[in-house]
Write a protein that holds these residues in place. Structure first.
Motif, PDB file in Angstrom:
ATOM      1  N   LEU A 126       0.829  -1.203   0.000  1.00 34.33           N
ATOM      2  CA  LEU A 126       0.000   0.000   0.000  1.00 34.33           C
ATOM      3  C   LEU A 126       0.867   1.257   0.000  1.00 34.33           C
ATOM      4  N   LYS A 127       1.935   1.234   0.783  1.00 36.54           N
ATOM      5  CA  LYS A 127       2.845   2.381   0.809  1.00 36.54           C
ATOM      6  C   LYS A 127       3.505   2.577  -0.553  1.00 36.54           C
ATOM      7  N   GLN A 128       3.864   1.470  -1.216  1.00 34.37           N
ATOM      8  CA  GLN A 128       4.472   1.562  -2.541  1.00 34.37           C
ATOM      9  C   GLN A 128       3.477   2.130  -3.547  1.00 34.37           C
ATOM     10  N   ALA A 129       2.203   1.766  -3.415  1.00 36.53           N
ATOM     11  CA  ALA A 129       1.178   2.326  -4.296  1.00 36.53           C
ATOM     12  C   ALA A 129       1.070   3.831  -4.066  1.00 36.53           C
ATOM     13  N   GLY A 130       1.176   4.257  -2.807  1.00 35.62           N
ATOM     14  CA  GLY A 130       1.168   5.682  -2.493  1.00 35.62           C
ATOM     15  C   GLY A 130       2.367   6.394  -3.105  1.00 35.62           C
ATOM     16  N   ASP A 131       3.539   5.726  -3.063  1.00 36.79           N
ATOM     17  CA  ASP A 131       4.743   6.302  -3.685  1.00 36.79           C
ATOM     18  C   ASP A 131       4.519   6.521  -5.177  1.00 36.79           C
ATOM     19  N   LYS A 132       3.919   5.523  -5.826  1.00 36.07           N
ATOM     20  CA  LYS A 132       3.674   5.629  -7.267  1.00 36.07           C
ATOM     21  C   LYS A 132       2.667   6.731  -7.576  1.00 36.07           C
ATOM     22  N   ALA A 133       1.618   6.835  -6.761  1.00 43.80           N
ATOM     23  CA  ALA A 133       0.614   7.885  -6.967  1.00 43.80           C
ATOM     24  C   ALA A 133       1.240   9.263  -6.766  1.00 43.80           C
ATOM     25  N   ARG A 134       2.081   9.384  -5.735  1.00 42.98           N
ATOM     26  CA  ARG A 134       2.741  10.659  -5.476  1.00 42.98           C
ATOM     27  C   ARG A 134       3.648  11.023  -6.649  1.00 42.98           C
ATOM     28  N   GLY A 135       4.361  10.037  -7.195  1.00 41.88           N
ATOM     29  CA  GLY A 135       5.227  10.279  -8.349  1.00 41.88           C
ATOM     30  C   GLY A 135       4.439  10.703  -9.577  1.00 41.88           C
ATOM     31  N   ALA A 136       3.298  10.049  -9.799  1.00 40.66           N
ATOM     32  CA  ALA A 136       2.456  10.402 -10.944  1.00 40.66           C
ATOM     33  C   ALA A 136       1.900  11.816 -10.779  1.00 40.66           C
ATOM     34  N   ALA A 137       1.490  12.167  -9.564  1.00 38.76           N
ATOM     35  CA  ALA A 137       0.972  13.511  -9.315  1.00 38.76           C
ATOM     36  C   ALA A 137       2.065  14.553  -9.531  1.00 38.76           C
ATOM     37  N   ARG A 138       3.289  14.227  -9.127  1.00 37.34           N
ATOM     38  CA  ARG A 138       4.406  15.147  -9.311  1.00 37.34           C
ATOM     39  C   ARG A 138       4.669  15.365 -10.808  1.00 37.34           C
ATOM     40  N   LYS A 139       4.580  14.283 -11.603  1.00 39.11           N
ATOM     41  CA  LYS A 139       4.793  14.402 -13.051  1.00 39.11           C
ATOM     42  C   LYS A 139       3.735  15.272 -13.688  1.00 39.11           C
ATOM     43  N   ILE A 140       2.488  15.096 -13.263  1.00 39.63           N
ATOM     44  CA  ILE A 140       1.393  15.918 -13.794  1.00 39.63           C
ATOM     45  C   ILE A 140       1.610  17.372 -13.426  1.00 39.63           C
ATOM     46  N   LYS A 141       1.977  17.614 -12.171  1.00 40.14           N
ATOM     47  CA  LYS A 141       2.228  18.988 -11.716  1.00 40.14           C
ATOM     48  C   LYS A 141       3.350  19.625 -12.533  1.00 40.14           C
ATOM     49  N   ASP A 142       4.418  18.866 -12.752  1.00 38.29           N
ATOM     50  CA  ASP A 142       5.555  19.391 -13.522  1.00 38.29           C
ATOM     51  C   ASP A 142       5.163  19.668 -14.988  1.00 38.29           C
ATOM     52  N   ALA A 143       4.295  18.807 -15.537  1.00 38.44           N
ATOM     53  CA  ALA A 143       3.874  18.994 -16.926  1.00 38.44           C
ATOM     54  C   ALA A 143       3.011  20.243 -17.080  1.00 38.44           C
ATOM     55  N   LEU A 144       2.265  20.561 -16.050  1.00 36.41           N
ATOM     56  CA  LEU A 144       1.374  21.726 -16.104  1.00 36.41           C
ATOM     57  C   LEU A 144       2.100  23.023 -15.768  1.00 36.41           C
TER      58      LEU A 144
END
Length: 84
Positions: free
Chosen positions: A65-83
């Motif tokens: 579950l923590k690893q899934a959170g890490d992946k979600a946080r990474g994906a959110a960071r990528k979206i933020k950086d793209a915007l």
């Protein structure tokens, strides 16, 4: 939390670990927790200790579950950086 070697391991919360190094540290810590759970579960299998089996599986589930959170946080960071 104790490591399999018996040494104390200090787990910090997410505060202050928002940078790339913190994210890497989190990923390593969560992967280690998963491995520790797998080892504990396997030892429980070998010794027929149902409590250890359950604890090991629970540790693996928590780490996953923590690893899934890490992946979600990474994906959110990528979206933020793209915007940006």
């Amino acid at each position: 939390m104790r490591s399999s070697a018996g040494a104390s391991v200090v787990c910090r919360g997410g505060a202050g670990l928002d940078g790339p190094a913190g994210s890497f540290e989190d990923k390593v810590r969560h992967k280690a927790q998963e491995a520790e759970g797998a080892a504990k579960e396997k030892y429980g299998d070998i010794t027929d200790d149902e409590r250890l089996q359950a604890e090991g599986q629970a540790e693996q589930d928590t780490a996953n579950l923590k690893q899934a959170g890490d992946k979600a946080r990474g994906a959110a960071r990528k979206i933020k950086d793209a915007l940006s």
